[in-house]
Design an enzyme around this catalytic site. Structure first.
Site, PDB file in Angstrom:
ATOM      1  N   ALA A  81     -18.895 -75.708 -38.980  1.00 24.90           N
ATOM      2  CA  ALA A  81     -20.149 -76.387 -39.300  1.00 24.90           C
ATOM      3  C   ALA A  81     -20.124 -77.882 -39.026  1.00 24.90           C
ATOM      4  O   ALA A  81     -21.151 -78.544 -39.126  1.00 24.90           O
ATOM      5  CB  ALA A  81     -20.494 -76.153 -40.779  1.00 24.90           C
ATOM      6  N   ARG A  92     -17.091 -88.076 -34.941  1.00 21.43           N
ATOM      7  CA  ARG A  92     -16.127 -88.899 -34.204  1.00 21.43           C
ATOM      8  C   ARG A  92     -16.047 -88.549 -32.723  1.00 21.43           C
ATOM      9  O   ARG A  92     -15.470 -89.283 -31.935  1.00 21.43           O
ATOM     10  CB  ARG A  92     -14.741 -88.778 -34.849  1.00 21.43           C
ATOM     11  CG  ARG A  92     -14.605 -89.601 -36.118  1.00 21.43           C
ATOM     12  CD  ARG A  92     -13.219 -89.505 -36.701  1.00 21.43           C
ATOM     13  NE  ARG A  92     -13.017 -88.250 -37.422  1.00 21.43           N
ATOM     14  CZ  ARG A  92     -11.851 -87.864 -37.933  1.00 21.43           C
ATOM     15  NH1 ARG A  92     -10.783 -88.625 -37.786  1.00 21.43           N
ATOM     16  NH2 ARG A  92     -11.750 -86.727 -38.593  1.00 21.43           N
TER      17      ARG A  92
END
Length: 444
Positions: free
Chosen positions: A11, A16
């Site tokens: 999920a 990043r």
């Protein structure tokens, strides 16, 4: 082994990664990371599979359906920790029997053997089993606190004492549960922590409090290498390629400069194949025995049959089927085309949506004109034909067995077997024209 149910957590948004795509869809060896985890579970014999995805992740759902249509997809609407994520699959957990394994969609190198190892600990009597690893540096990882073969706790790095920080065995994330105990353990997890989240790792302490057996299994760090950003994605790709190159060489493939050859997850190479430097294999390539692939070639979605020769600087696109002992030479592109045994396409040629018979020679600069701006048409070239250099074959067109096409021709009509077709303007020569032209333009 008991019946195995697997839950894969997928999920994460992958913030990043700085990407518009969910993290688990980023590929390694041309295959999305999530598919690696799904295939490991399937190879280990998982009877049921659930994947927890984020809201709006229709592309992840589509991948799950493509890889394993019978898999169930659950949505984690809020990000409230790993324990909360697993609980989104509660309908599946309530039906589970035997062993339930939790994997992560961004940990692509987990093997079926490791899945079976963790499940085996449950079969041997543990209620909970955790995968441990020994990273080069344990800083930042949760430590596994063990005693006499029993896992007592997982201590987060920031909470570890100086003595506990010396422990090299760290949490790898993977966990297996006895199905009969799992829901009660998950329901006991609370969010009384700085992040206000439900941590799956808290199940270890809860299981110990209940007097249940908790075990740890040590696995290789390389196997549980996780991907959180682009740098780690590149490192994962490098790890995959290194392993795949070694596998190819151990199976009888000669790689002249291994570090310059790149494979896809499904590349198949036969014995005595030689691959020269700077060759790239996209998805869907099968190469039979004895083939030589010269440098700087790019292959994708194609078949190369025994003893054929490819390149250098050749591009085989999806649908290319190169026959035994055939040749596709330098600066040639072949797409959706079948080359018969021994056919030769030596240089500077484009063949698209075509079939070329056995033993046919395609001269330099030949083009199959397969696209009219709206649709694509096929070119049929028979066996033993000869296509002269710099010819354009305007599809749909058929050239018979043994036919010749004169160099520089533009072929728009079918050519009968053993006929010669010439389609170019007649040469006209004007004696002394050049001499007169120069004289008229001489500077006075």
């Amino acid at each position: 082994m008991s019946q195995l149910t697997t839950i894969i957590l997928a999920a994460g948004e992958g913030t990043r990664m700085r990407s518009a795509y969910p993290k688990v869809l980023h590929p390694i060896g041309g295959l999305p990371m999530l598919a690696f985890a799904m295939r490991a579970a399937q190879a280990a014999g998982a009877a049921h599979l659930g994947v927890v995805v984020g809201p709006g992740h229709d592309s992840v759902r589509a991948l799950v359906t493509q890889e394993m249509p019978q898999a169930e997809v659950f949505v984690q609407e809020e990000r409230r920790g790993t324990g909360h994520a697993v609980m989104q699959a509660r309908p599946l957990l309530e039906r589970a029997e035997g062993v339930v394994l939790v994997l992560f969609g961004d940990t692509p190198f987990v093997t079926a053997e490791t899945v079976s190892c963790l499940a085996g600990l449950i079969d041997d009597g543990a209620a909970l089993a955790v995968a441990g690893m020994r990273p080069p540096s344990p800083a930042g990882y949760g430590r596994l606190i063990t005693e006499a073969g029993r896992l007592l706790a997982i201590r987060e790095d920031k909470d570890a004492s100086p003595e506990e920080k010396k422990i090299g065995l760290c949490n790898a994330g993977l966990m297996a549960f006895r199905a009969a105990d799992m829901l009660s353990l998950l329901e006991a997890i609370d969010s009384d922590n700085a992040q206000g989240e439900f941590y799956l790792t808290d199940a270890v302490a809860i299981a110990n409090q209940k007097g249940l057996s908790v075990k740890a299994a040590e696995i290789a760090f390389d196997e549980v290498f996780g991907v959180n950003d682009r740098a780690q994605l590149a490192e994962a790709e490098a790890r995959f390629q290194s392993a795949r190159r070694r596998q190819a060489m151990m199976e009888g493939v000669s790689l002249v400069a291994p570090e310059t050859v790149f494979f896809s997850h499904d590349t198949v190479l036969g014995r005595d194949v030689t691959v020269e430097p700077n060759v790239f294999f996209g998805p869907g390539v099968r190469v039979e025995d004895g083939v030589r692939i010269h440098g700087f070639s790019h292959l994708e979605g194609c078949v190369v049959k025994a003893d054929a020769e490819i390149g250098p600087f050749a591009r085989l696109r999806p649908g290319a089927d190169v026959g035994a002992r055939a040749k596709v030479g330098n600066f040639c592109e072949v797409k959706a085309t079948t080359l018969g045994d021994g056919a030769k396409v030596n240089h500077l040629t484009y063949l698209g949506d075509a079939s070329v018979g056995a033993g046919t020679n395609i001269g330099a600069g030949t083009i199959t004109c397969n696209y009219d701006g709206f649709s694509k048409s096929r070119t049929q070239i028979g066996e033993g034909a000869f296509i002269g250099s710099n010819s354009s074959l305007v599809a749909p067109v058929s050239i018979g067995d043994g036919a010749y096409v004169g160099s520089g021709s533009v072929i728009t009509d079918d050519v009968a077997s053993d006929a010669l077709a010439i389609a170019r303007g007649r040469q006209v020569e004007k004696p002394d024209w050049a001499k007169s032209f120069r004289a008229r333009h001489e500077k006075k």
